[in-house]
Design an enzyme around this catalytic site. Structure first.
Site, PDB file in Angstrom:
ATOM      1  CB  CYS A   1      -0.540   3.697  -2.746  1.00  0.00           C
ATOM      2  SG  CYS A   1       0.371   4.820  -1.653  1.00  0.00           S
TER       3      CYS A   1
ATOM      4  CG  HIS B   1      -4.254   6.397  -3.495  1.00  0.00           C
ATOM      5  ND1 HIS B   1      -4.836   5.471  -2.651  1.00  0.00           N
ATOM      6  CD2 HIS B   1      -3.024   6.667  -2.983  1.00  0.00           C
ATOM      7  CE1 HIS B   1      -4.002   5.195  -1.664  1.00  0.00           C
ATOM      8  NE2 HIS B   1      -2.900   5.908  -1.840  1.00  0.00           N
TER       9      HIS B   1
ATOM     10  CD  GLU C   1      -7.967   4.752  -4.185  1.00  0.00           C
ATOM     11  OE1 GLU C   1      -7.496   4.730  -3.039  1.00  0.00           O
ATOM     12  OE2 GLU C   1      -7.265   4.524  -5.199  1.00  0.00           O
TER      13      GLU C   1
END
Length: 202
Positions: free
Chosen positions: A100, A178, A180
């Site tokens: 990002c 993202h 994660e």
């Protein structure tokens, strides 16, 4: 074995204090997807070259806008430190992954064009350069409109902006979503390519 990861910079509101922060999501992500590695959060007050001998790779995480897009002392501080990281990774061929904001920083570093965007703060479809499609998460207000010559696109959003890319010669990859967070690994091939380069490094 460690992977260095840059952190979000925050200014505490109740009393003045600058903070470095890493989302708990990253701990879960390492536990589930990077089991052979430990995250090493990078402090902006410690020269990156102090960390470098201990690292198998580096992640530039999300959070904070680039100073060129939304100027602030925190953005300027983070930009300067991540420039140090990126320069070292280029010089030493250390694998780097931008997520990002990290992708935006790498793109800007290599002369790409970024612009405000709409409908990039929700899940949306992307198309990879091999013509496969998937849906990814999205949490950004600026998109990569064009890439610098040193960079090669790997995925596009429906509006034509770049969602993933790699450096044409160095071990540098970048994703605008993202990994994660939820649905972050709906597309795994680019992450796996970066991961394989980590394993090759001695």
């Amino acid at each position: 074995m460690f992977i260095g990861i840059s952190q979000r910079l925050l200014s505490n509101e109740s009393y003045y204090e600058l903070r470095e922060a890493l989302a708990l999501d990253w701990g879960e992500f390492f536990r589930e997807n990077l089991k052979s590695f430990l995250p090493l959060p990078l402090s902006y007050e410690i020269n990156f070259k102090t960390y470098a001998p201990h690292l198998k790779g580096v992640i530039l995480s999300g959070g904070n806008d680039l100073a060129t897009l939304n100027p602030s002392p925190l953005s300027l501080k983070r930009d300067a430190y991540e420039a140090q990281i990126l320069t070292h990774c280029l010089e030493e061929n250390l694998p780097l992954l931008g997520i990002c904001r990290g992708a935006q920083f790498i793109a800007h570093f290599f002369g790409s064009t970024l612009s405000p965007c709409e409908n990039h703060t929700q899940e949306h479809a992307i198309r990879l350069t091999n013509d496969t499609q998937t849906t990814i998460n999205s949490f950004h207000n600026y998109a990569i409109a064009t890439l610098g010559q040193a960079l090669e696109p790997l995925a596009f959003a429906e509006d034509g902006t770049v969602e993933a890319f790699r450096h044409r010669g160095a071990k540098i990859w970048a994703l605008m979503w993202h990994i994660e967070r939820a649905n972050g690994l709906n597309e795994r091939s680019i992450f796996r390519e970066w991961l394989e380069n980590l394993r090759e490094k001695r």
